[in-house]
Each structure stands twice: as structure tokens, then as C-alpha cells.
Design a protein around this motif. Sequence first.
Motif: not given
Length: 171
Positions: A73-74, A106-112
Motif C-alpha cells: 500500500d502507498a 476491514d483492510t480495504l477502507p484503510q488502503l491509500a
Amino acid sequence: MMHLVLGGARSGKSRFAEQCARDSGKTLFYIATAEARDGEMQTRIAHHREQRGAAWQLREEPLLLSGAMAELDAPGHCLLVDCLTLWLSNCLAAGRWEELRATLLDTLPQLAADVVLVSNEVGQGVVPMGELNRRFVDESGRLHQDLATRCHRVTLVTAGLPLTLKEMNTA
């Protein structure tokens, strides 16, 4: 931006998803969930690699998808996951479906990074015979519904033709 691309086998969904990722202009990461357990799958994987070309950085992750996505992720990255139905099969076989599904959601919305998720639409046929097959179809349908609510864009690909099911302005 999160984009869910659905379609049947040989519908053109992977080719369409790859073009969407290339169009992002970002650094491309291909997260493959398949495992080459037989000659036919080895041939499929080799064909996909050849078609993609050298612009992609490959990460093979048959089970711990959320962790791979978080590591890559970036903001300047585009992560293409192909495919969620193979990942679902892997998770069911490992007995970890509920846990890993929840972690992904849970992870998907936190990804940039931009994320393009590819999955087979398997719920348009008859109800399959056998408990495991029915569970696979049910869980696939539930996952697609949950992802569709979280994704900014949802596209169904049939015969190589994309049909936009959902489009949200992310600007």
C-alpha cells in the motif's frame, strides 16, 4: 479508488481490470491468488504473465491477501487482485474463511492505493449440487455484495464488454 470487476470465466474481466489499472498511471502491482498445482493451471498463469508484460510487479499470495495488500500500500500504487474466487477457495480449504474475509473487509477502507479486485460471478446459474459447492456460491455472492457497497466502481464484464453497475465520483 476501489473497483470491483466481475465476470464469468473467459469473459475478459482480467484484461479489462488490467487496462483500468494501467490507466491509473500509478505503479502497478499484481497480486495473484492462484497456485500452479497442475499443468493446466501452470499454462494459464504463464499466459496471464505473458499478456500483462513487464510493467507489473508480481506478488503471489494465495491466502493472506490483506497482509499483502497492506505491505504494498502507498498513494502512488495500484493493486490489482486476481482473483477473489480462487482466494475464497483457498480460504475455505484452509478453514479460515470467516477470519480472512473479515480482515479483507476491514483492510480495504484503510488502503491509500488504488485497488482493482477481480472475481468470477458464479451466482447466475442453477443452485449447485453438494454442500461445499453451495457454500462456495453463497459465500462468493455475499462477498461480492459486501465489496460492492465498499467499492467506488463496480463493473460486470461479459463477452469482453464492460457494463458499469456502480460509479461514484471519488474527487
